[in-house]
Design an enzyme around this catalytic site. Structure first.
Site, PDB file in Angstrom:
ATOM      1  N   THR A  12      29.427  27.301  23.546  1.00 57.22           N
ATOM      2  CA  THR A  12      28.861  27.353  22.194  1.00 57.22           C
ATOM      3  C   THR A  12      28.226  28.721  21.964  1.00 57.22           C
ATOM      4  O   THR A  12      27.704  29.340  22.895  1.00 57.22           O
ATOM      5  CB  THR A  12      27.788  26.265  21.975  1.00 57.22           C
ATOM      6  OG1 THR A  12      26.694  26.469  22.870  1.00 57.22           O
ATOM      7  CG2 THR A  12      28.380  24.879  22.153  1.00 57.22           C
ATOM      8  N   GLY A  17      28.213  38.917  22.277  1.00 57.41           N
ATOM      9  CA  GLY A  17      27.231  38.906  23.370  1.00 57.41           C
ATOM     10  C   GLY A  17      27.741  38.397  24.698  1.00 57.41           C
ATOM     11  O   GLY A  17      28.931  38.495  25.028  1.00 57.41           O
ATOM     12  N   SER A 137      16.099  31.475  29.217  1.00 59.19           N
ATOM     13  CA  SER A 137      15.623  32.847  29.025  1.00 59.19           C
ATOM     14  C   SER A 137      14.490  33.110  29.996  1.00 59.19           C
ATOM     15  O   SER A 137      13.672  32.215  30.253  1.00 59.19           O
ATOM     16  CB  SER A 137      15.104  33.046  27.600  1.00 59.19           C
ATOM     17  OG  SER A 137      14.411  34.278  27.530  1.00 59.19           O
ATOM     18  N   TYR A 150       9.524  30.614  21.645  1.00 61.63           N
ATOM     19  CA  TYR A 150      10.862  30.778  22.235  1.00 61.63           C
ATOM     20  C   TYR A 150      10.840  30.327  23.698  1.00 61.63           C
ATOM     21  O   TYR A 150      11.713  29.566  24.138  1.00 61.63           O
ATOM     22  CB  TYR A 150      11.261  32.241  22.113  1.00 61.63           C
ATOM     23  CG  TYR A 150      12.594  32.598  22.719  1.00 61.63           C
ATOM     24  CD1 TYR A 150      13.781  32.080  22.210  1.00 61.63           C
ATOM     25  CD2 TYR A 150      12.679  33.492  23.790  1.00 61.63           C
ATOM     26  CE1 TYR A 150      15.018  32.436  22.764  1.00 61.63           C
ATOM     27  CE2 TYR A 150      13.900  33.852  24.334  1.00 61.63           C
ATOM     28  CZ  TYR A 150      15.062  33.318  23.824  1.00 61.63           C
ATOM     29  OH  TYR A 150      16.276  33.662  24.366  1.00 61.63           O
TER      30      TYR A 150
HETATM   31  N1  LIG Z   1      20.242  38.942  24.523  1.00 62.80           N
HETATM   32  C1  LIG Z   1      19.267  38.727  25.375  1.00 62.80           C
HETATM   33  O1  LIG Z   1      18.637  39.659  25.862  1.00 62.80           O
HETATM   34  C2  LIG Z   1      18.917  37.332  25.790  1.00 62.80           C
HETATM   35  C3  LIG Z   1      17.981  37.170  26.812  1.00 62.80           C
HETATM   36  C4  LIG Z   1      17.691  35.889  27.275  1.00 62.80           C
HETATM   37  C5  LIG Z   1      18.323  34.805  26.730  1.00 62.80           C
HETATM   38  N2  LIG Z   1      19.217  34.980  25.706  1.00 62.80           N
HETATM   39  C6  LIG Z   1      19.898  33.793  25.202  1.00 62.80           C
HETATM   40  O2  LIG Z   1      21.277  33.971  25.432  1.00 62.80           O
HETATM   41  C7  LIG Z   1      22.036  33.273  24.460  1.00 62.80           C
HETATM   42  C8  LIG Z   1      23.037  34.228  23.842  1.00 62.80           C
HETATM   43  O3  LIG Z   1      22.348  35.320  23.322  1.00 62.80           O
HETATM   44  P1  LIG Z   1      23.105  36.667  22.904  1.00 62.80           P
HETATM   45  O4  LIG Z   1      22.014  37.682  22.670  1.00 62.80           O
HETATM   46  O5  LIG Z   1      24.203  36.939  23.828  1.00 62.80           O
HETATM   47  O6  LIG Z   1      23.809  36.261  21.589  1.00 62.80           O
HETATM   48  P2  LIG Z   1      23.503  36.316  20.021  1.00 62.80           P
HETATM   49  O7  LIG Z   1      23.917  37.651  19.566  1.00 62.80           O
HETATM   50  O8  LIG Z   1      22.123  35.863  19.713  1.00 62.80           O
HETATM   51  O9  LIG Z   1      24.510  35.230  19.504  1.00 62.80           O
HETATM   52  C9  LIG Z   1      25.708  34.986  20.215  1.00 62.80           C
HETATM   53  C10 LIG Z   1      26.551  34.077  19.446  1.00 62.80           C
HETATM   54  O10 LIG Z   1      25.902  32.856  19.124  1.00 62.80           O
HETATM   55  C11 LIG Z   1      26.317  32.465  17.842  1.00 62.80           C
HETATM   56  N3  LIG Z   1      25.316  31.559  17.291  1.00 62.80           N
HETATM   57  C12 LIG Z   1      24.051  31.837  16.916  1.00 62.80           C
HETATM   58  N4  LIG Z   1      23.456  30.727  16.452  1.00 62.80           N
HETATM   59  C13 LIG Z   1      24.381  29.733  16.543  1.00 62.80           C
HETATM   60  C14 LIG Z   1      24.385  28.370  16.218  1.00 62.80           C
HETATM   61  N5  LIG Z   1      23.318  27.775  15.653  1.00 62.80           N
HETATM   62  N6  LIG Z   1      25.492  27.636  16.459  1.00 62.80           N
HETATM   63  C15 LIG Z   1      26.598  28.226  16.996  1.00 62.80           C
HETATM   64  N7  LIG Z   1      26.660  29.508  17.311  1.00 62.80           N
HETATM   65  C16 LIG Z   1      25.557  30.251  17.085  1.00 62.80           C
HETATM   66  C17 LIG Z   1      26.479  33.781  17.088  1.00 62.80           C
HETATM   67  O11 LIG Z   1      27.433  33.682  16.048  1.00 62.80           O
HETATM   68  P3  LIG Z   1      27.023  33.155  14.587  1.00 62.80           P
HETATM   69  O12 LIG Z   1      25.818  33.942  14.175  1.00 62.80           O
HETATM   70  O13 LIG Z   1      28.234  33.424  13.769  1.00 62.80           O
HETATM   71  O14 LIG Z   1      26.763  31.705  14.714  1.00 62.80           O
HETATM   72  C18 LIG Z   1      27.024  34.681  18.160  1.00 62.80           C
HETATM   73  O15 LIG Z   1      28.404  34.585  18.238  1.00 62.80           O
HETATM   74  C19 LIG Z   1      21.028  32.682  23.505  1.00 62.80           C
HETATM   75  O16 LIG Z   1      20.760  31.362  23.890  1.00 62.80           O
HETATM   76  C20 LIG Z   1      19.793  33.539  23.718  1.00 62.80           C
HETATM   77  O17 LIG Z   1      18.604  32.855  23.385  1.00 62.80           O
HETATM   78  C21 LIG Z   1      19.526  36.214  25.223  1.00 62.80           C
END
Ligand SMILES: NC(=O)c1ccc[n+]([C@@H]2O[C@H](COP(=O)([O-])OP(=O)(O)OC[C@H]3O[C@@H](n4cnc5c(N)ncnc54)[C@H](OP(=O)(O)O)[C@@H]3O)[C@@H](O)[C@H]2O)c1
Length: 244
Positions: A12, A17, A137, A150
């Site tokens: 999902t 990312g 996270s 968060y």
């Molecule tokens: N980046 C970081 O540094 C970091 C660090 C720790 C944890 N995380 C966690 O890692 C995960 C991925 O983060 P990321 O930074 O790689 O990605 P992101 O850029 O926040 O989003 C990745 C994807 O998720 C989709 N998305 C967002 N909300 C959604 C929803 N409600 N239903 C379905 N798809 C959804 C987005 O597409 P759409 O907007 O088109 O839906 C996008 O394709 C998240 O759970 C985030 O909290 C991230």
């Protein structure tokens, strides 16, 4: 031979990312991947980039009807499922004193409630011996000012993984949490200014953020039989940020 040969995976929130990097790797390792995201154009682009053995299913991972539609598609096209990676999540900072009801709602609606129902609704399709991973996270391990909501919305996963593996032990389904630290994604670029990015990087022992591909390999480990004796664990991939 690939580590996921013949396996069916759902990821999902995988159109950009780290989950997109994971989807590419899972396909390279032999899986068929069902990928979700809310924006149809981003989903189409991701499917095009991956190029084979991938099905895009537009939907919101917090919307229960969309989740039903996702699993109906998996059932119709493949019949069952081996790997579920619940990765969709959101986060925005707000220090105690400035937290609004909307802020609380957004984080818990997707990160906690959405993740729970993503897992629960997958169960009828999940094969015995399957693997569930959820993206947490390292905010829930550190004490980063502004990130309490968060952090709380992600911390639930560690408790759930332990209870659920016990509930699912007859089916030999493993449940783990993949916990990234700062990873260079489009979302990060949008959320933080240069000074904030530098400040976060100063907390990482190697002084540089993770790359999505470095989370993808950790996800592959948890998804595949390489981690067959790893269950109820949190794999922290944050370069040591919260270890020191
Ligand atoms: N980046 C970081 O540094 C970091 C660090 C720790 C944890 N995380 C966690 O890692 C995960 C991925 O983060 P990321 O930074 O790689 O990605 P992101 O850029 O926040 O989003 C990745 C994807 O998720 C989709 N998305 C967002 N909300 C959604 C929803 N409600 N239903 C379905 N798809 C959804 C987005 O597409 P759409 O907007 O088109 O839906 C996008 O394709 C998240 O759970 C985030 O909290 C991230």
């Amino acid at each position: 031979m690939g580590k996921l040969d013949g396996k069916v995976a759902v990821i999902t929130g995988g159109t950009t990312g780290m989950a997109l990097a994971g989807a590419k790797l899972f396909v390279d390792e032999g899986a068929h991947v069902f990928l979700t995201g809310r924006r149809q154009d981003a989903l189409d682009e991701a499917v095009k980039q991956i190029g084979r053995n991938v099905t895009g299913v537009q939907g919101d991972a917090g919307d229960l009807d969309d989740l039903d539609r996702l699993y109906d598609t998996v059932k119709r096209e493949k019949g069952s499922l081996d790997v579920l990676w619940a990765s969709a999540g959101v986060g925005a900072p707000a220090p105690l004193g400035e937290i609004t009801e909307a802020h609380f709602h957004d984080a818990f609606w997707l990160n906690a409630r959405g993740t729970l129902f993503t897992v629960q609704k997958a169960l009828p399709l999940l094969n015995d011996g399957g693997s569930i991973l959820m993206t947490g996270s390292n905010a829930s391990l550190g004490a980063f000012p502004g990130w309490s909501v968060y952090a709380g919305s992600k911390a639930v996963q560690q408790a759930w993984a332990r209870v659920w593996l016990n509930e699912l032990k007859e089916r030999r389904i493993r449940v783990n949490v993949l916990t990234p630290g700062q990873v260079a994604t489009a979302k990060q670029a949008e959320l933080f200014d240069e000074a904030t990015k530098r400040q976060f990087e100063s907390l990482i022992p190697r002084g540089a953020k993770g790359r999505p591909e470095e989370i993808a390999t950790a996800a592959l480990f948890l998804a595949s039989d390489d981690s067959s004796y790893v269950n109820g664990m949190e794999l922290v991939a944050d370069g040591g940020t919260t270890a020191i």
